[in-house]
Design an enzyme around this catalytic site. Structure first.
Site, mmCIF file in Angstrom:
data_model
loop_
_atom_site.group_PDB
_atom_site.id
_atom_site.type_symbol
_atom_site.label_atom_id
_atom_site.label_comp_id
_atom_site.label_asym_id
_atom_site.label_seq_id
_atom_site.Cartn_x
_atom_site.Cartn_y
_atom_site.Cartn_z
ATOM 1 N N ASP A 96 27.650 13.851 19.124
ATOM 2 C CA ASP A 96 28.182 12.930 18.132
ATOM 3 C C ASP A 96 27.989 11.510 18.675
ATOM 4 O OD1 ASP A 96 29.617 11.578 16.237
ATOM 5 O OD2 ASP A 96 31.396 12.836 16.379
ATOM 6 N N ASP A 109 30.735 21.781 12.670
ATOM 7 C CA ASP A 109 31.461 21.739 13.944
ATOM 8 C C ASP A 109 32.914 21.438 13.629
ATOM 9 O OD1 ASP A 109 32.395 18.814 15.180
ATOM 10 O OD2 ASP A 109 30.963 18.664 13.529
#
Length: 390
Positions: free
Chosen positions: A94, A268
């Site tokens: 991320d 996720d």
């Protein structure tokens, strides 16, 4: 079989849903895929080989946390994140944008990037699109995310539009910074709050950048499920059919099956691991709170039909004892069970799509949850308490 390039192939569709494979040098990701979250270089309470054995093809790491501790340059000196955490398979990182917005003590956003204070020690850092990509490169991740501005919902249309346009400009800068890296990918992130026109514009503009994948961000931040699903339906027609689609930070099993139905390929969420550390478990028959006294003398396992030892080899009474005693093993076993359930859920969805029976399969899955609720198996879960822990 892996490849020296990053490729995505759809092998079968069922309505909007699809199943396929992402191939890259470090391995193959079977889609739809759930990525366990390894924020700081570890999937909490799990060994890496356990995570792989459950069926995970990829894990997620986080730029914000790893840049603060132990530091991206240090990780690079130690051989990169794959070697550092003993995970030789694909890693997605991320960009850190969400954590900057949600965790940093003080932050200032401008065209250049974000200046913020660490939630750990108060030190000041600057995260630009270029620096985010640089950090992800130092970590050595296989899929890297653009830096974006993520706003909390609900928000005004003006706030959503400003963040969306800034994120688009940052995406262009991230693409330049990423350059050409064979075998790796940079994904753009669709923003726009809950405004359909903004989401469509964001998707169209990002698609024009011809990136290797596209994420839908800024959801699972407190909005009702119907809003999230409407945004997916709004965006999906405007994303390239030949590129993977990633719904960030999602979510509950029901969120996942409904998003798969609408064409999402990757997910996720911290929920299965975080819930496990709080005594909460996911099963085919719904959710259980192992702190509850009803389990104190229950000799049944969580799920006798599961292939996971945490699910089939320990009594609910023992798990209840571990949780009430704050034993670390309790956190480990419940996390193991939860990740096993999530991977079994994804495997079932992939199989159903390949067989052209996704609608029937989802109905069967939801009937299992409903039966658990009718039988009094499902127990109240304090989602706010779970969400409050980093």
């Amino acid at each position: 079989m892996s490849t020296d390039q990053f490729t995505f192939t759809v092998s079968k569709t069922d309505g909007t849903a699809r199943t396929g494979e992402i191939r890259m040098p470090r391995g193959v990701i079977r889609t739809p895929a759930f990525m366990p979250v390894g924020t700081a270089g570890t999937v909490k309470a799990m060994y890496p080989d356990q995570v792989k054995a459950l069926g995970a093809d990829v894990v997620l790491g986080n730029t914000y946390h790893l840049m603060l501790r132990p530091g991206a340059e240090r990780v690079a000196q130690l051989g990169g994140l794959h070697q550092f955490m003993n995970w030789p398979y694909p890693i997605l990182t991320d960009s850190g944008g969400f954590q900057v917005m949600s965790l940093a003590a003080l932050r200032k956003i401008d065209e250049t990037g974000v200046t913020f204070q660490s939630h750990i020690d108060g030190s000041t850092h600057v995260m630009t699109p270029e620096r985010s990509i640089e950090i992800q490169g130092l970590l050595g991740s296989d899929i890297q995310m653009q830096l974006d501005e993520c706003v909390k919902l609900p928000c005004s249309d003006d706030v959503a539009e400003k963040a969306m346009r800034l994120s688009l400009r940052w995406a262009e800068r991230c693409k330049v910074a990423f350059g050409d890296q064979p075998g790796k990918a940079m994904f753009g992130i669709v923003q726009g709050g809950a405004v359909e026109a903004l989401r469509i514009e964001s998707a169209i503009q990002l698609a024009a950048l011809d990136l290797k994948g596209y994420a839908i961000g800024g959801l699972a931040v407190g909005e009702p499920q119907d809003v999230m699903l409407r945004m997916i339906e709004t965006v999906e027609p405007h994303l390239p059919k030949t590129k993977p689609r990633y719904l960030m930070g999602v979510g509950t099993p029901d969120d996942i099956v409904e998003a798969v139905r609408r064409g999402v390929d990757m997910f996720d969420c911290v929920m299965p691991t975080r819930a496990g550390r709080h005594g909460q478990v996911f099963t085919r028959h719904g959710r259980l709170n192992m702190r509850n006294a009803r389990h104190a003398e229950d000799t049944r396992p969580l799920d006798a039909e599961s292939k996971c030892a945490a699910s089939n080899a320990y009594s609910r009474a023992y798990l209840h004892h571990l949780v009430r005693s704050n034993e670390i093993l309790g956190m480990m076993l419940l996390t193991w069970n939860n990740l096993a359930y999530y991977q079994e859920l994804m495997a079932g969805l992939r199989k159903a799509i390949s067989e052209g029976r996704l609608a029937d399969h989802i109905a069967e899955v939801k009937e299992g949850w409903a039966k658990g609720e009718r039988d009094g198996v499902v127990e109240p879960i304090d989602d706010k308490a779970i969400a409050a822990e980093d």
